[in-house]
Design an enzyme around this catalytic site. Structure first.
Site, PDB file in Angstrom:
ATOM      1  N   GLU A  44      46.530  51.212  40.751  1.00 50.83           N
ATOM      2  CA  GLU A  44      46.182  50.381  39.594  1.00 50.83           C
ATOM      3  C   GLU A  44      46.327  48.900  39.933  1.00 50.83           C
ATOM      4  O   GLU A  44      45.502  48.071  39.524  1.00 50.83           O
ATOM      5  CB  GLU A  44      47.105  50.682  38.411  1.00 50.83           C
ATOM      6  CG  GLU A  44      46.936  52.038  37.768  1.00 50.83           C
ATOM      7  CD  GLU A  44      48.091  52.298  36.818  1.00 50.83           C
ATOM      8  OE1 GLU A  44      48.538  51.337  36.165  1.00 50.83           O
ATOM      9  OE2 GLU A  44      48.555  53.441  36.751  1.00 50.83           O
ATOM     10  N   ASP A  80      43.123  46.597  39.486  1.00 50.78           N
ATOM     11  CA  ASP A  80      43.116  45.547  38.471  1.00 50.78           C
ATOM     12  C   ASP A  80      42.595  44.236  39.055  1.00 50.78           C
ATOM     13  O   ASP A  80      41.806  43.526  38.421  1.00 50.78           O
ATOM     14  CB  ASP A  80      44.538  45.355  37.926  1.00 50.78           C
ATOM     15  CG  ASP A  80      44.632  44.206  36.945  1.00 50.78           C
ATOM     16  OD1 ASP A  80      44.098  44.326  35.831  1.00 50.78           O
ATOM     17  OD2 ASP A  80      45.230  43.175  37.299  1.00 50.78           O
ATOM     18  N   ASP A 135      44.216  53.055  32.934  1.00 50.62           N
ATOM     19  CA  ASP A 135      44.889  52.969  34.236  1.00 50.62           C
ATOM     20  C   ASP A 135      44.128  53.755  35.305  1.00 50.62           C
ATOM     21  O   ASP A 135      44.027  53.324  36.460  1.00 50.62           O
ATOM     22  CB  ASP A 135      46.316  53.512  34.132  1.00 50.62           C
ATOM     23  CG  ASP A 135      47.228  52.605  33.329  1.00 50.62           C
ATOM     24  OD1 ASP A 135      46.850  51.443  33.089  1.00 50.62           O
ATOM     25  OD2 ASP A 135      48.319  53.061  32.928  1.00 50.62           O
ATOM     26  N   GLU A 141      41.113  51.741  36.620  1.00 55.60           N
ATOM     27  CA  GLU A 141      41.506  50.719  37.592  1.00 55.60           C
ATOM     28  C   GLU A 141      41.871  51.356  38.932  1.00 55.60           C
ATOM     29  O   GLU A 141      41.512  50.844  39.998  1.00 55.60           O
ATOM     30  CB  GLU A 141      42.693  49.920  37.052  1.00 55.60           C
ATOM     31  CG  GLU A 141      42.338  49.023  35.883  1.00 55.60           C
ATOM     32  CD  GLU A 141      43.511  48.210  35.389  1.00 55.60           C
ATOM     33  OE1 GLU A 141      43.267  47.166  34.756  1.00 55.60           O
ATOM     34  OE2 GLU A 141      44.672  48.604  35.634  1.00 55.60           O
TER      35      GLU A 141
END
EC number: 3.1.26.3
Length: 239
Positions: free
Chosen positions: A46, A50, A119, A122
């Site tokens: 993640e 991100d 989540d 990502e």
């Protein structure tokens, strides 16, 4: 055995929606593994995903809106890159069907929880970059966000709830709102927050829930803004 077959089918469908076929399927499985299921979960993925997502959408907006300022671009990106949008995208791709969750999360319908779905999205962007490279991951993000960026309307979407409320209060010469955590329900990794928004001298307080403190504050701000505009509408300037 049946569950394994269903998971493989789900993973095949997810790859088609991503527009990318993994060479190393273990990377996709890792991206879809919640911490409640296994020690090798997707949280580190993640972190990378991100960054890939934020950079790519920032570049897309930079190219699409050459006249917007840095602040305006940041607010517009915030309207596109957030838990709600990612969870919506994951639902459209049926990502929940391919998730690996612990028994507790399965019982509480974790495969539909917005925070878990966001989540996983990502984490998948990171998995693509590990399986191929950054440019390929960027292409996947562009593929998924192209229509949303095309439809982006700065005037209606760029200002998040808290920014819009702050500007509305300043325009009326009132103090800024105060946000407070009233309650936090659940575990640290999957909490539900109850946030209050207090408009002070105006005597208005409202509460809202969200899967993160930020999300709950945004919802509370929107509710407060709605009240403010109904009770104290600004007079339009005469031309």
């Amino acid at each position: 055995m049946k569950d394994d077959v269903l998971k493989r089918q789900a993973h095949t469908a997810i790859q088609k929606k991503l527009g990318y076929a993994f060479r190393d399927m273990s990377l996709l499985r890792r991206a879809l593994t919640h911490r409640s299921h296994h020690a090798k979960h997707n949280e580190r993925f993640e972190f990378v995903g991100d960054s890939i997502l934020n950079y790519t959408v920032a570049r897309m907006l930079f190219d699409a809106f050459p006249k917007l300022t840095e602040g305006e671009l940041s607010r517009l990106r915030a309207s596109l890159v957030n838990e709600g949008v990612l969870a919506e995208m994951a639902a459209e791709m049926n990502v929940g069907d391919g998730l690996y969750l612990g028994a507790g999360e399965l019982k509480s319908s974790g495969f539909r929880r917005p925070s878990i779905l966001a989540d996983a999205m990502e984490a998948m962007f990171a998995a693509v970059s590990f399986d191929a490279d950054f440019n390929t991951a960027e292409k996947v993000v562009r593929h998924l966000f192209a229509e949303r960026v095309r439809r982006a309307d700065f005037q209606n979407q760029a200002k998040d709830g808290k920014t819009a409320l702050q500007e509305a209060l300043q325009a009326r010469r009132f103090a800024l709102p105060k946000y407070r955590i009233e309650e936090q329900i659940g575990h640290a990794d999957d909490s539900m927050f109850v946030i209050s928004c207090d408009l002070g001298e105006l005597g208005f307080v409202c509460r809202a829930k969200g899967t993160s403190r930020k999300a709950a504050e945004q919802e509370a701000a929107k509710e407060a803004l709605k009240w403010l505009e109904e009770k104290l509408p600004l007079k339009k300037k005469k031309k």
